[in-house]
Design a protein around this motif. Sequence first.
Motif, mmCIF file in Angstrom:
data_model
loop_
_atom_site.group_PDB
_atom_site.id
_atom_site.type_symbol
_atom_site.label_atom_id
_atom_site.label_comp_id
_atom_site.label_asym_id
_atom_site.label_seq_id
_atom_site.Cartn_x
_atom_site.Cartn_y
_atom_site.Cartn_z
ATOM 1 N N VAL A 85 0.841 -1.192 0.000
ATOM 2 C CA VAL A 85 0.000 0.000 0.000
ATOM 3 C C VAL A 85 0.882 1.251 0.000
ATOM 4 O O VAL A 85 1.847 1.319 0.741
ATOM 5 C CB VAL A 85 -0.892 0.011 1.258
ATOM 6 C CG1 VAL A 85 -1.794 1.226 1.264
ATOM 7 C CG2 VAL A 85 -1.707 -1.259 1.329
ATOM 8 N N ILE A 87 -0.678 4.550 -0.249
ATOM 9 C CA ILE A 87 -1.437 5.741 0.110
ATOM 10 C C ILE A 87 -1.618 5.777 1.618
ATOM 11 O O ILE A 87 -1.628 4.744 2.275
ATOM 12 C CB ILE A 87 -2.817 5.759 -0.565
ATOM 13 C CG1 ILE A 87 -3.459 4.383 -0.454
ATOM 14 C CG2 ILE A 87 -2.721 6.231 -1.985
ATOM 15 C CD1 ILE A 87 -4.903 4.376 -0.755
ATOM 16 N N ASP A 88 -1.731 6.976 2.149
ATOM 17 C CA ASP A 88 -1.964 7.123 3.572
ATOM 18 C C ASP A 88 -3.463 7.080 3.802
ATOM 19 O O ASP A 88 -4.186 7.970 3.368
ATOM 20 C CB ASP A 88 -1.367 8.446 4.056
ATOM 21 C CG ASP A 88 -1.168 8.423 5.552
ATOM 22 O OD1 ASP A 88 -2.082 7.936 6.249
ATOM 23 O OD2 ASP A 88 -0.114 8.867 6.029
ATOM 24 N N ASP A 90 -5.169 7.547 6.355
ATOM 25 C CA ASP A 90 -5.704 8.553 7.277
ATOM 26 C C ASP A 90 -5.869 9.911 6.613
ATOM 27 O O ASP A 90 -6.202 10.892 7.279
ATOM 28 C CB ASP A 90 -4.792 8.704 8.503
ATOM 29 C CG ASP A 90 -4.784 7.432 9.340
ATOM 30 O OD1 ASP A 90 -5.824 6.753 9.372
ATOM 31 O OD2 ASP A 90 -3.749 7.119 9.948
ATOM 32 N N LEU A 91 -5.575 9.981 5.311
ATOM 33 C CA LEU A 91 -5.795 11.216 4.559
ATOM 34 C C LEU A 91 -6.867 10.952 3.505
ATOM 35 O O LEU A 91 -7.151 9.802 3.174
ATOM 36 C CB LEU A 91 -4.496 11.650 3.869
ATOM 37 C CG LEU A 91 -3.333 12.089 4.764
ATOM 38 C CD1 LEU A 91 -2.070 12.253 3.944
ATOM 39 C CD2 LEU A 91 -3.681 13.383 5.496
ATOM 40 N N LEU A 131 -11.979 9.930 3.344
ATOM 41 C CA LEU A 131 -10.723 9.330 3.805
ATOM 42 C C LEU A 131 -10.459 8.057 3.009
ATOM 43 O O LEU A 131 -11.371 7.279 2.735
ATOM 44 C CB LEU A 131 -10.820 8.989 5.298
ATOM 45 C CG LEU A 131 -10.805 10.183 6.252
ATOM 46 C CD1 LEU A 131 -10.859 9.699 7.694
ATOM 47 C CD2 LEU A 131 -9.560 11.032 6.035
ATOM 48 N N LYS A 133 -9.276 5.361 3.793
ATOM 49 C CA LYS A 133 -9.549 4.058 4.419
ATOM 50 C C LYS A 133 -10.977 3.590 4.167
ATOM 51 O O LYS A 133 -11.299 2.449 4.465
ATOM 52 C CB LYS A 133 -9.222 4.097 5.909
ATOM 53 C CG LYS A 133 -10.037 5.012 6.761
ATOM 54 C CD LYS A 133 -9.602 4.842 8.217
ATOM 55 C CE LYS A 133 -9.699 6.128 8.977
ATOM 56 N NZ LYS A 133 -8.731 6.195 10.059
ATOM 57 N N LEU A 319 -3.855 -7.522 3.784
ATOM 58 C CA LEU A 319 -3.223 -6.259 4.170
ATOM 59 C C LEU A 319 -4.163 -5.100 3.866
ATOM 60 O O LEU A 319 -4.390 -4.227 4.687
ATOM 61 C CB LEU A 319 -1.916 -6.103 3.401
ATOM 62 C CG LEU A 319 -1.084 -4.872 3.723
ATOM 63 C CD1 LEU A 319 -0.587 -4.941 5.154
ATOM 64 C CD2 LEU A 319 0.100 -4.758 2.781
ATOM 65 N N VAL A 323 -5.792 -2.485 6.515
ATOM 66 C CA VAL A 323 -5.609 -1.039 6.438
ATOM 67 C C VAL A 323 -6.958 -0.350 6.456
ATOM 68 O O VAL A 323 -7.140 0.691 7.062
ATOM 69 C CB VAL A 323 -4.853 -0.666 5.151
ATOM 70 C CG1 VAL A 323 -4.793 0.824 4.995
ATOM 71 C CG2 VAL A 323 -3.466 -1.239 5.192
ATOM 72 N N ARG A 326 -8.359 -0.350 9.993
ATOM 73 C CA ARG A 326 -7.621 0.399 11.008
ATOM 74 C C ARG A 326 -8.270 1.764 11.185
ATOM 75 O O ARG A 326 -8.388 2.518 10.260
ATOM 76 C CB ARG A 326 -6.172 0.555 10.543
ATOM 77 C CG ARG A 326 -5.189 0.781 11.635
ATOM 78 C CD ARG A 326 -3.802 0.456 11.108
ATOM 79 N NE ARG A 326 -3.496 1.299 9.973
ATOM 80 C CZ ARG A 326 -2.804 2.431 10.066
ATOM 81 N NH1 ARG A 326 -2.377 2.843 11.222
ATOM 82 N NH2 ARG A 326 -2.546 3.140 8.994
#
Lengths: 327, 272
Positions: A85, A87-88, A90-91, A131, A133, A319, A323, A326
């Motif tokens: 992964v 990419i973040d 949480d953004l 977001l 996620k 995974l 993610v 999370r």
Amino acid sequence: MKAVEAVNLTKMYSDFKAVDAISFDVDEGQIFGLLGPNGAGKTTTIRVTLTLIKPTSGSITVFGIDCVKSAAAVRQISGYVPQEVSIDTDLTGYENLLMYSKLYYTPKDQRESRIGDALEYMDLADRQHDLAKTYSGGMMRRLEIAQALMNRPKMLFLDEPSIGLDPTAKTAVWEHVKRLRDEFGTTILLTTHDMHEADVLCDEIAIMNRGKIVADGSPEELKASVGGDVISLVAHNGDCSQVLQEHGKLLSSRPEEGAYELVVARGEKAIPSILESLESHKIHVESVSLKKSTLDDVFLKYAGARIQEGGTWKDARLLRRAVRKRG
Amino acid sequence: MMPSLGFFRMMLASGSRYLRTVLTLAEFELRKLRHDSSEIFIRGVQPALWLLVFGVTFASIRAIQTGPFTYLQYLTPGVLAQSVMFVAVFYGIMLVWERDLGLLNKLLSTPAPRSAIVLGKALSAGVRSIFQAIMIFALALIMNVSLTLNPLELMGAIIVIVLGGMCFSCISMCLAPIFKTREKMMGIGQAITMPLFFTSSAIYPIELMPDWLKAIAAVNPLSYVIEAMRTFLIPGYYEYYQPPLLLDIGATLLATAIFATIAALLFRRILE
Ligand SMILES: Nc1ncnc2c1ncn2[C@@H]1O[C@H](COP(=O)(O)OP(=O)(O)O)[C@@H](O)[C@H]1O
Ligand SMILES: [Mg+2]
């Protein structure tokens, strides 16, 4: 100039040879695939090319730029989607792109248009302010590709681009990758353990096993090298052998049963002309079937094993789920 | 030969790119905090307990002599610095987590220099530390601990907090390329934070320590951060003790510079 040129490239991890003196080159505007099972050394090859790790020996250049001596210059013209992964989560989708457009020092007045284009292009515009996620696995992958486009790379590296995706998401990713090459002429180096993916996407394939390149060529060439497609047909009124031999290599012929098997390079192209020739000899064909050779056969021939869908494939899917959950 | 104008322009351009990388990483850390600040509160529980339970108890039994200042006044900057250290030490663990995910590979595939990425991560830790500290500061005010409200002194404290966050995150980022796995880093995180805390002046003055502990406290960066924070936050502290503020800040800066350099040098190893 070649887009990528590797000569005798070797990478050792302590005393383990992950990449073993491979040489290959990628033409500009090509989609080039490194095909091989888990642990073949594909990711390592990409990382060396992207200057993330240094080769132990050998040379590697991207558009003529040396990956060891001018690492930053190579990175400036390259885009990268790692196997895992990138990419973040949480953004938001938009923020993920903004961050990378800033990290690539995109001029301020071009940022918004590039981000907008990339979001549009990857069909993510409507979810850009959510977001990451909350995205599906396929959307995350598309966002990752969008992120790799922020510096308008001449050279794009995709490490297992469709790993862990369901069939629909996979097809969508393939379409986007092809369009990048067709519309912008982006040169793409991708890795995959998926024969089918290599077959539909790549112009040129290098088959990798245990750190070595065991065969390379276009998918058609490779398949032809293991014998090609097999056409089976059934016809009773007359012996077809003579006619069939003009079209390819006769594998078996049993006129008493009316059954014949013929090997040709491109089955679907050969069938109409074969039927026409038989028709002109007044032979009526009752049934015809085609078994296309696959890259799996190619791999079997050159590596002496079949590619297994190993652990990391499932890991990748898990995974992504982890993610997503999370937070 | 005089260096040409072009040379200076090039230096200036790469300097500005360097700074932009550092600031970009910190900016997106702030954005993450804005999306979800629950972690600040979860991480605030432990320092709150230090103040509410340990602090209140020790204040009432008067076991520790802290001059003309109340024990809670004395303890609050210590707990503040401790929470900054806890936040910052997490950044090394996060580095390993990001490596496992692929985020770090992606970040390192940009033209940004490695050391700018290290400093950017460190500044992110500093930025997050500010918010952690504000929470504890507010709690202390609610507990009626007398602390400064002078904006200049508060600015000074914030600078020390950012520096402290950068320093401890750099220590943690030095360890990440050595230990490499998340499990080991978690263990290491605990193994260094507690000793750093107890060998600092966080809960008792250095003068009360036995000599061997004094020697350790003298090389413990946390002590310097804490003393600088006390100087800024406790009204009358400077006048009473005349603490070497410049030395405290200088020592923190020096430690940050040393650990940032080591982290940048080791950084590549984390991918191998
Ligand atoms: N950081 C590393 N340290 C030691 N061995 C590694 C490291 N990364 C990969 N390897 C080993 O190198 C081999 C090639 O790995 P990799 O390039 O990831 O293969 P692929 O991408 O084809 O699955 C594997 O056997 C793997 O275990
Ligand atoms: Mg791989």
